[in-house]
Design an enzyme around this catalytic site. Structure first.
Site, short mmCIF file in Angstrom:
data_model
loop_
_atom_site.label_atom_id
_atom_site.label_comp_id
_atom_site.label_asym_id
_atom_site.label_seq_id
_atom_site.Cartn_x
_atom_site.Cartn_y
_atom_site.Cartn_z
N LEU A 294 0.76 -1.07 -0.13
CA LEU A 294 0.02 -0.03 0.02
C LEU A 294 0.93 1.15 -0.03
O LEU A 294 0.46 2.23 0.18
CB LEU A 294 -1.05 0.11 1.09
N SER B 282 3.60 2.20 1.89
CA SER B 282 4.06 3.08 2.96
C SER B 282 5.52 3.88 2.54
O SER B 282 5.69 4.85 3.14
CB SER B 282 4.20 2.06 3.94
N ASP C 231 3.36 5.46 -7.26
CA ASP C 231 3.10 5.57 -5.99
C ASP C 231 3.46 6.97 -5.47
O ASP C 231 2.61 7.54 -4.48
CB ASP C 231 3.97 4.67 -5.03
#
EC number: 2.7.1.6
Length: 391
Positions: free
Chosen positions: A124, A126, A171
């Site tokens: 996800l 981080s 991202d």
């Protein structure tokens, strides 16, 4: 959401003074468009309502002091003498500071306190949330004028060149540009994007399989090499192509015999995934969640069969989700070999969907998964909730 009042108190306890600013950068989940970003393709992520927070205060020397509230660890380095550390998490922060300096942005030292509710190791992002939050904290403290896309590129450069992970731009870009209640269709070649509203009746449900992603890094680099090899082979007939983004399904069909396996399958996934991503964004723009869900399902089948980055237990999560009431579509999200699935679920069915998915998965695998029901959130910015006066 972390309580920023608590962060202020922790900062004061650690450094003896209040932070002057608290910033946050979100994690992300990609709805469709997997392993396309490093092929100059299209992605369709949302910034999630879980984030990395940085409480910060400017120093008037060259020292950067960092405390991780989650890891209960610290780091200290000189802003003008940045070297790699043997502690991996140190290098995300050091790398961002170095990238800013190399880009010509003058920095003073800072005291930083970092906390996050983005699950680590779940795919996800981080790490991107940490990079972007730290970069934005330095930007605010030093009054730098950095556009969003530039901050994303600097953060990506830090991960590529200093941390040593050859990630794409998705991202970091969604951590910067995310918009509440929207997904972003991002062109990873020119960084153009458009926001697509998510239907309010639909929830984004993430399921963390808790399968350790031990193969993810090596397999990721191998897949990148295979995609590059496909481009090199296809240039014999199409010398103008720069990446698989430039290859059509007709190109592949005409010369599939020239691509040995597994290169042919890798290229087929990327080319078709780009088409699915564009079609998916168009479907959501017209409110067609059914079509979008079907494309998600097709995406997972391609990740499983052509790109070969799924695992049997991940397939159990996805196949189970497909048969539960209220689920429009489900797929592996992230690099693969563990991590998370993402499902689009009718909001009034989320509770029963989550309960049944966890039960079936545990019965089949013995593992206990974790469900995150997420809302699309804004990208990086100041965190003011419960923060009190910022000095």
């Amino acid at each position: 959401m972390l309580d920023t009042g608590t962060l202020r108190a922790r900062f004061q306890q650690h450094y003896g003074i209040h932070p002057s600013v608290i910033v946050r950068a979100p994690g992300r989940v990609n709805l469709i468009g997997e392993h396309t970003d490093y092929n100059d393709g299209f992605v369709f992520p949302v910034a999630i309502d879980r984030a990395t927070y940085v409480a910060a205060r400017l120093r008037h020397d060259q020292l950067v002091r960092v405390a991780s509230s989650d890891l209960n660890e610290e780091d200290t380095f000189a802003i003008d003498q940045i070297e790699r550390s043997n502690r991996p998490w140190h290098n995300y922060i050091r790398g961002v500071a170095l990238a800013l300096r190399v880009a010509g942005h003058p920095l003073l030292g800072a005291d930083l306190l970092i906390a996050s509710d983005v699950p680590r190791g779940a795919g996800l992002s981080s790490s991107a949330a940490l990079e972007v939050a730290v970069g934005y904290a330095f930007q605010v403290l030093n009054n730098l004028n950095i556009l969003g896309e530039e901050l994303a590129l600097l953060a990506q450069g830090a991960e590529n060149n200093f941390v040593g992970v050859q990630c794409g731009i998705m991202d970091q870009l969604i951590a910067v540009l995310g918009r509440a209640d929207h997904a972003l269709l991002i062109d990873c070649r020119d960084l153009s994007y458009r926001a697509v509203p998510l239907p309010p009746s639909v929830a984004v449900v993430i399921c963390d399989s808790h399968i350790p992603r031990t193969l993810a890094a090596s397999a990721y680099n191998q897949r990148r090499q295979e995609c590059d090899m496909a481009v090199q082979l296809l240039r014999r007939w199409y010398p103008g192509i720069r990446a698989l983004r430039d290859v059509s399904e007709d190109h592949l069909a005409a010369h599939s015999d020239a691509l040995p396996e597994p290169i042919r399958s890798r290229a087929r996934h990327v080319v078709r995934e780009n088409r699915r991503t564009l079609q998916g964004a168009e479907a959501l723009e017209r409110g067609d969640v059914v079509t979008f869900g079907r494309l998600m399902n097709e995406s997972h089948a391609s990740l499983r069969d052509d790109y070969q980055v799924s695992l049997p237990d991940i397939d159990i999560l996805v196949e189970t989700a497909h048969h539960l009431a209220g689920c429009y579509g489900s797929r592996l999200t992230g690099a693969g070999f563990g991590g998370c699935t993402v499902s689009l679920v009718e909001r009034n069915e989320v509770e029963s969907f989550s309960r049944d998915l966890l039960r079936v998965y545990h019965n089949a695998t013995g593992r206990t998964a974790t469900i995150y029901v997420c809302r699309a959130s804004d990208g990086v910015g100041r965190a003011t909730d419960n923060a009190g006066p910022q000095e």
